[in-house]
Motif scaffolding. Structure first.
Motif, PDB file in Angstrom:
ATOM      1  N   ASN A 183       0.859  -1.166   0.000  1.00 25.65           N
ATOM      2  CA  ASN A 183       0.000   0.000   0.000  1.00 25.65           C
ATOM      3  C   ASN A 183       0.908   1.233   0.000  1.00 25.65           C
ATOM      4  O   ASN A 183       2.092   1.142   0.291  1.00 25.65           O
ATOM      5  CB  ASN A 183      -0.867  -0.068   1.280  1.00 25.65           C
ATOM      6  CG  ASN A 183      -1.812   1.089   1.402  1.00 25.65           C
ATOM      7  OD1 ASN A 183      -1.804   1.814   2.386  1.00 25.65           O
ATOM      8  ND2 ASN A 183      -2.667   1.269   0.415  1.00 25.65           N
ATOM      9  N   ALA A 184       0.396   2.366  -0.392  1.00 21.96           N
ATOM     10  CA  ALA A 184       1.216   3.577  -0.395  1.00 21.96           C
ATOM     11  C   ALA A 184       0.314   4.793  -0.263  1.00 21.96           C
ATOM     12  O   ALA A 184      -0.901   4.702  -0.418  1.00 21.96           O
ATOM     13  CB  ALA A 184       2.050   3.667  -1.666  1.00 21.96           C
ATOM     14  N   ASP A 185       0.945   5.904   0.003  1.00 21.70           N
ATOM     15  CA  ASP A 185       0.278   7.198   0.104  1.00 21.70           C
ATOM     16  C   ASP A 185      -0.436   7.492  -1.215  1.00 21.70           C
ATOM     17  O   ASP A 185       0.176   7.491  -2.270  1.00 21.70           O
ATOM     18  CB  ASP A 185       1.362   8.247   0.377  1.00 21.70           C
ATOM     19  CG  ASP A 185       0.801   9.627   0.682  1.00 21.70           C
ATOM     20  OD1 ASP A 185      -0.405   9.855   0.472  1.00 21.70           O
ATOM     21  OD2 ASP A 185       1.597  10.469   1.127  1.00 21.70           O
ATOM     22  N   GLU A 186      -1.730   7.742  -1.149  1.00 23.96           N
ATOM     23  CA  GLU A 186      -2.491   8.066  -2.355  1.00 23.96           C
ATOM     24  C   GLU A 186      -2.622   9.579  -2.544  1.00 23.96           C
ATOM     25  O   GLU A 186      -3.369  10.029  -3.408  1.00 23.96           O
ATOM     26  CB  GLU A 186      -3.887   7.443  -2.291  1.00 23.96           C
ATOM     27  CG  GLU A 186      -3.885   5.941  -2.301  1.00 23.96           C
ATOM     28  CD  GLU A 186      -5.296   5.366  -2.263  1.00 23.96           C
ATOM     29  OE1 GLU A 186      -6.133   5.785  -3.088  1.00 23.96           O
ATOM     30  OE2 GLU A 186      -5.563   4.514  -1.394  1.00 23.96           O
ATOM     31  N   GLY A 187      -1.970  10.325  -1.701  1.00 25.63           N
ATOM     32  CA  GLY A 187      -2.018  11.775  -1.848  1.00 25.63           C
ATOM     33  C   GLY A 187      -2.619  12.467  -0.650  1.00 25.63           C
ATOM     34  O   GLY A 187      -2.603  13.696  -0.561  1.00 25.63           O
ATOM     35  N   TRP A 188      -3.165  11.668   0.273  1.00 28.65           N
ATOM     36  CA  TRP A 188      -3.845  12.274   1.421  1.00 28.65           C
ATOM     37  C   TRP A 188      -3.077  12.071   2.712  1.00 28.65           C
ATOM     38  O   TRP A 188      -3.553  12.416   3.784  1.00 28.65           O
ATOM     39  CB  TRP A 188      -5.271  11.693   1.549  1.00 28.65           C
ATOM     40  CG  TRP A 188      -5.995  11.739   0.246  1.00 28.65           C
ATOM     41  CD1 TRP A 188      -6.271  12.866  -0.468  1.00 28.65           C
ATOM     42  CD2 TRP A 188      -6.495  10.644  -0.511  1.00 28.65           C
ATOM     43  NE1 TRP A 188      -6.911  12.522  -1.644  1.00 28.65           N
ATOM     44  CE2 TRP A 188      -7.077  11.173  -1.683  1.00 28.65           C
ATOM     45  CE3 TRP A 188      -6.514   9.263  -0.328  1.00 28.65           C
ATOM     46  CZ2 TRP A 188      -7.654  10.368  -2.667  1.00 28.65           C
ATOM     47  CZ3 TRP A 188      -7.095   8.456  -1.297  1.00 28.65           C
ATOM     48  CH2 TRP A 188      -7.659   9.020  -2.456  1.00 28.65           C
ATOM     49  N   GLY A 189      -1.895  11.442   2.602  1.00 28.45           N
ATOM     50  CA  GLY A 189      -1.056  11.269   3.778  1.00 28.45           C
ATOM     51  C   GLY A 189      -1.610  10.333   4.829  1.00 28.45           C
ATOM     52  O   GLY A 189      -1.184  10.360   5.974  1.00 28.45           O
ATOM     53  N   ILE A 190      -2.571   9.478   4.442  1.00 29.43           N
ATOM     54  CA  ILE A 190      -3.101   8.486   5.387  1.00 29.43           C
ATOM     55  C   ILE A 190      -2.017   7.434   5.629  1.00 29.43           C
ATOM     56  O   ILE A 190      -1.321   7.043   4.693  1.00 29.43           O
ATOM     57  CB  ILE A 190      -4.383   7.843   4.812  1.00 29.43           C
ATOM     58  CG1 ILE A 190      -5.472   8.920   4.685  1.00 29.43           C
ATOM     59  CG2 ILE A 190      -4.856   6.678   5.663  1.00 29.43           C
ATOM     60  CD1 ILE A 190      -6.706   8.452   3.950  1.00 29.43           C
ATOM     61  N   PRO A 191      -1.849   6.985   6.890  1.00 31.62           N
ATOM     62  CA  PRO A 191      -0.786   6.007   7.171  1.00 31.62           C
ATOM     63  C   PRO A 191      -0.936   4.776   6.268  1.00 31.62           C
ATOM     64  O   PRO A 191      -2.041   4.306   6.023  1.00 31.62           O
ATOM     65  CB  PRO A 191      -1.014   5.629   8.640  1.00 31.62           C
ATOM     66  CG  PRO A 191      -1.820   6.742   9.213  1.00 31.62           C
ATOM     67  CD  PRO A 191      -2.621   7.316   8.096  1.00 31.62           C
ATOM     68  N   THR A 192       0.167   4.289   5.751  1.00 31.94           N
ATOM     69  CA  THR A 192       0.099   3.125   4.871  1.00 31.94           C
ATOM     70  C   THR A 192      -0.027   1.854   5.702  1.00 31.94           C
ATOM     71  O   THR A 192       0.296   1.810   6.889  1.00 31.94           O
ATOM     72  CB  THR A 192       1.331   3.046   3.955  1.00 31.94           C
ATOM     73  OG1 THR A 192       2.495   3.022   4.773  1.00 31.94           O
ATOM     74  CG2 THR A 192       1.389   4.249   3.044  1.00 31.94           C
ATOM     75  N   LEU A 193      -0.537   0.824   5.049  1.00 24.86           N
ATOM     76  CA  LEU A 193      -0.862  -0.432   5.710  1.00 24.86           C
ATOM     77  C   LEU A 193       0.295  -1.414   5.581  1.00 24.86           C
ATOM     78  O   LEU A 193       1.160  -1.253   4.720  1.00 24.86           O
ATOM     79  CB  LEU A 193      -2.110  -1.024   5.055  1.00 24.86           C
ATOM     80  CG  LEU A 193      -3.328  -0.092   5.054  1.00 24.86           C
ATOM     81  CD1 LEU A 193      -4.390  -0.598   4.096  1.00 24.86           C
ATOM     82  CD2 LEU A 193      -3.883   0.023   6.468  1.00 24.86           C
ATOM     83  N   PRO A 194       0.311  -2.447   6.420  1.00 28.00           N
ATOM     84  CA  PRO A 194       1.322  -3.489   6.245  1.00 28.00           C
ATOM     85  C   PRO A 194       1.125  -4.159   4.882  1.00 28.00           C
ATOM     86  O   PRO A 194       0.030  -4.116   4.317  1.00 28.00           O
ATOM     87  CB  PRO A 194       1.031  -4.478   7.375  1.00 28.00           C
ATOM     88  CG  PRO A 194      -0.027  -3.889   8.215  1.00 28.00           C
ATOM     89  CD  PRO A 194      -0.639  -2.744   7.493  1.00 28.00           C
ATOM     90  N   PRO A 195       2.168  -4.784   4.343  1.00 26.81           N
ATOM     91  CA  PRO A 195       2.023  -5.399   3.018  1.00 26.81           C
ATOM     92  C   PRO A 195       1.041  -6.568   3.021  1.00 26.81           C
ATOM     93  O   PRO A 195       0.782  -7.193   4.050  1.00 26.81           O
ATOM     94  CB  PRO A 195       3.442  -5.877   2.693  1.00 26.81           C
ATOM     95  CG  PRO A 195       4.191  -5.858   3.964  1.00 26.81           C
ATOM     96  CD  PRO A 195       3.537  -4.881   4.875  1.00 26.81           C
ATOM     97  N   PHE A 196       0.499  -6.831   1.854  1.00 25.47           N
ATOM     98  CA  PHE A 196      -0.408  -7.953   1.641  1.00 25.47           C
ATOM     99  C   PHE A 196       0.376  -9.089   1.006  1.00 25.47           C
ATOM    100  O   PHE A 196       1.178  -8.874   0.091  1.00 25.47           O
ATOM    101  CB  PHE A 196      -1.547  -7.525   0.723  1.00 25.47           C
ATOM    102  CG  PHE A 196      -2.342  -6.379   1.269  1.00 25.47           C
ATOM    103  CD1 PHE A 196      -3.442  -6.610   2.083  1.00 25.47           C
ATOM    104  CD2 PHE A 196      -1.977  -5.063   1.010  1.00 25.47           C
ATOM    105  CE1 PHE A 196      -4.163  -5.546   2.617  1.00 25.47           C
ATOM    106  CE2 PHE A 196      -2.693  -3.994   1.530  1.00 25.47           C
ATOM    107  CZ  PHE A 196      -3.796  -4.240   2.341  1.00 25.47           C
ATOM    108  N   THR A 197       0.125 -10.302   1.481  1.00 29.63           N
ATOM    109  CA  THR A 197       0.825 -11.466   0.941  1.00 29.63           C
ATOM    110  C   THR A 197       0.202 -11.876  -0.386  1.00 29.63           C
ATOM    111  O   THR A 197      -1.022 -11.945  -0.506  1.00 29.63           O
ATOM    112  CB  THR A 197       0.729 -12.636   1.946  1.00 29.63           C
ATOM    113  OG1 THR A 197       1.246 -12.188   3.193  1.00 29.63           O
ATOM    114  CG2 THR A 197       1.515 -13.839   1.461  1.00 29.63           C
TER     115      THR A 197
END
Ligand SMILES: [Fe+3]
Ligand SMILES: [Fe+3]
Lengths: 116, 279, 279, 116
Positions: free
Chosen positions: B81-95
């Motif tokens: 996951n990554a920042d989409e422009g709103w600076g929301i904390p990113t999530l742990p990776p998905f397997t």
């Protein structure tokens, strides 16, 4: 407005090839806002940032004026413009109100009505 | 052999993420939306799928207009996951499940789908939110995931009929895979909403309900519409219902609707949810 | 209406660029290759096409494995060449025809081709060399260009049968475009060669000649083969003949072979060239 | 060697999903060599460059040893490896000779023979 796509729904525009060509620079700039450092660079020097991305006069103007319908007309794509809205701290209901000419309260009330 | 155990379709909007972060599930505004999910969570807890194929649309995080695929399939061991422009904390990776990803890609290309394969891929809220809604107790969902991304950013979008065929081809790919796996298909998008233009805020409850009914009674019903007609009926972003249609088409054999929810509005959106089980 | 005036197919290898840069056209090693082109240059000078659709395979310049499309179509006003890793001087930009690009993309997606559209695109030697060979006097070719890129980097590649259908769909897209345009289709790749593995250096003259003959006498002949069979017959990179097949399939109506050349070797490659005219 | 793809031609390998998974880091490194600055960075510190791209021991070894068949077996894709060959100043006939165990002259003679 009729488009290449053949859509003819008032107040509704499709982002097709014509718009994609027109809006490329603007959308590329908005895409860059995925990166927090770019958002800061934009905030620090809006004019310079627009210039570096090669926005034309009209695109620079609608960015400067936060003119949502103008941004769409200038080739902005809603998915990329959403990142610009994020910088401005606007949520989708603010944007809806701005585009429809309603107050935010009236816009939210319209959404509630749609559920009845 | 791998088996498709069922399908789950849900709306996504970034505001759901904020509501989760702020624990607003019981807030009067959000409760009618979140209340749709416990029965599905319970079903997942019983069925325990091994893999989720997540059919979603990217919102300008992984793809830009320089390389915009009609259909993209992830083939990575992990998705970030990554920042989409709103600076929301990113999530742990998905397997991921790269082996099944390649089975999908091989099978789909053999079936004349012109897939863009992605060995690295950033996944946005449309991918992550359904997983959070379905497995709320888990930071990262307790199963492997495969992103399947459909273009809704730039016209021409693939037609509803083409998306339906993609779903059917996904079913063929999975059910011919020799590994013993339970696969759930998740469709993320819609229902009716429009963010842009003077018609912003458009919602069409009657069409949404008809569409939901059709997925059970006559799944191909929506394939009669051109995308321009779907936009007219459901709004510019309502066309994300293509994710639901693709998901339903990916469910083989006898399919039973176990649960549904529909609520207006969350954010600017009519929020729907459906659970289908393959018998 | 736009008209497809003909098709030109040619091999490409980076060494051709070096030979041009060093003016080796009359060198005994290169002469049999370069001598194939003057009749085609003359034909182009008479026909004066407005647009070239260049069907080629990217060699790891514009696309990496993170986003690898099966079929990509350029939709830019200009295409830039770039360093492919060998530090060869880059070429002036190529002029695009974005309006016809979008006609292609719209028509192809409507025909259920799942195109990746590219509003920015770097083009490599497979795109640039045929243009240099066909318009040697021009730094940049005197017509507009549209890149159509077919994946040969990573399996699964699209089948020969799928590529043939793509070519037919390109013909439909062009011939239904109202602008008065003369369009030439250029296919860049092959013929038999293998760069990698203990079988490196493999060349199959008999198959190449049969394939060239088939493009005139029975254009669909090669669609009987799976890509693995084409690799067996023509080498790992010989499968680039898919560009030739797609090009031939894009020529509508009565098609006449006006010229051909075939020479072994240039670099590690059997070099072929054909000119077809649509009557 | 039989692959997932079902190919069974001696000395011939297809770059399929299995190889793509195996070779991702190696190919990403070679893709980076499109950029002259990256080629210089690699030349200045090969080991560090391989490490930054996450090559495994086997991949680092075959890079170090310029082992062409080893690079393919480690998941290298011929289109990306060609950029590594460029750094080494090897042309495709050098590579052909190395892989077939022939001298370059013998390899070139074999190509000439194929034309007869
Ligand atoms: Fe969405
Ligand atoms: Fe090539």
């Amino acid at each position: 407005m009729t488009q290449a796509s053949g859509l003819n729904v008032p107040g509704t525009y499709l982002f097709d090839g014509d718009m994609a060509m027109k809006g490329y620079a603007l959308n590329k700039m908005c895409f860059s806002f995925n990166d927090a450092a770019n958002r800061q660079a934009f905030a620090a020097d809006e004019a310079g940032y627009c210039w570096r991305y090669g926005l034309n006069d009209e695109q620079s103007r609608v960015v400067r004026e936060r003119d949502v319908l103008g941004l769409l007309a200038a080739g902005g794509n809603v998915y990329y413009l959403a990142k610009f809205a994020g910088i401005l701290g606007l949520d989708v209901q603010d944007l809806g109100a701005a585009q429809t000419g309603m107050s935010k309260e009236a816009f939210k009330q319209m959404l509630l009505e749609a559920g009845k | 052999m791998a088996k498709i155990v069922g399908g789950i379709t849900t709306s996504h909007v970034p505001a759901i993420g904020r509501a989760i972060a702020q624990n607003l599930q019981q807030d009067p505004y959000w409760k009618p939306f979140f209340d749709g999910f416990p029965p599905v969570q319970k079903w997942l807890d019983e069925v325990k799928p091994d893999v989720a194929i997540v059919i979603y649309n990217d919102h300008g995080l992984n793809f830009f207009l320089d390389k915009l695929p009609t259909f993209a399939v992830g083939a990575a061991a992990q998705y970030h996951n990554a920042d989409e422009g709103w600076g929301i904390p990113t999530l742990p990776p998905f397997t991921g499940d790269a082996a099944l990803s390649w089975q999908l890609i091989n099978s789909l290309v053999a079936d004349e789908f012109d897939i863009t394969s992605c060995q690295e891929m950033l996944v946005d809220h449309a991918f992550s939110l359904p997983l959070k809604l379905l497995w709320p107790e888990h930071d990262s969902p307790p199963l492997r995931t495969i992103p399947v991304c459909i273009n809704t950013v730039q016209y021409p979008l693939p037609s509803a009929a083409r998306c339906y065929k993609l779903g059917e081809a996904i079913a063929r790919a999975v059910t011919s895979w020799p590994e013993e796996l339970k696969v759930v298909v998740i469709g993320s998008g819609g229902l009716s909403h429009q963010l842009d233009g003077e018609r912003a805020g458009f919602i069409n409850k009657a069409f949404d309900l008809q569409f939901m009914d059709s997925l059970t009674a006559a799944p191909k019903w929506a394939t009669q519409y051109r995308n321009e007609e779907l936009v007219e009926q459901t709004g510019t972003q309502g066309v994300e219902l293509l994710m639901w249609l693709t998901t339903r088409a990916a469910l083989p054999g006898e399919v039973v609707e176990l649960h549904r929810n529909y609520h207006i509005p969350i954010s600017n959106t009519a929020a729907g949810m459906m659970l289908f089980e393959c018998r």
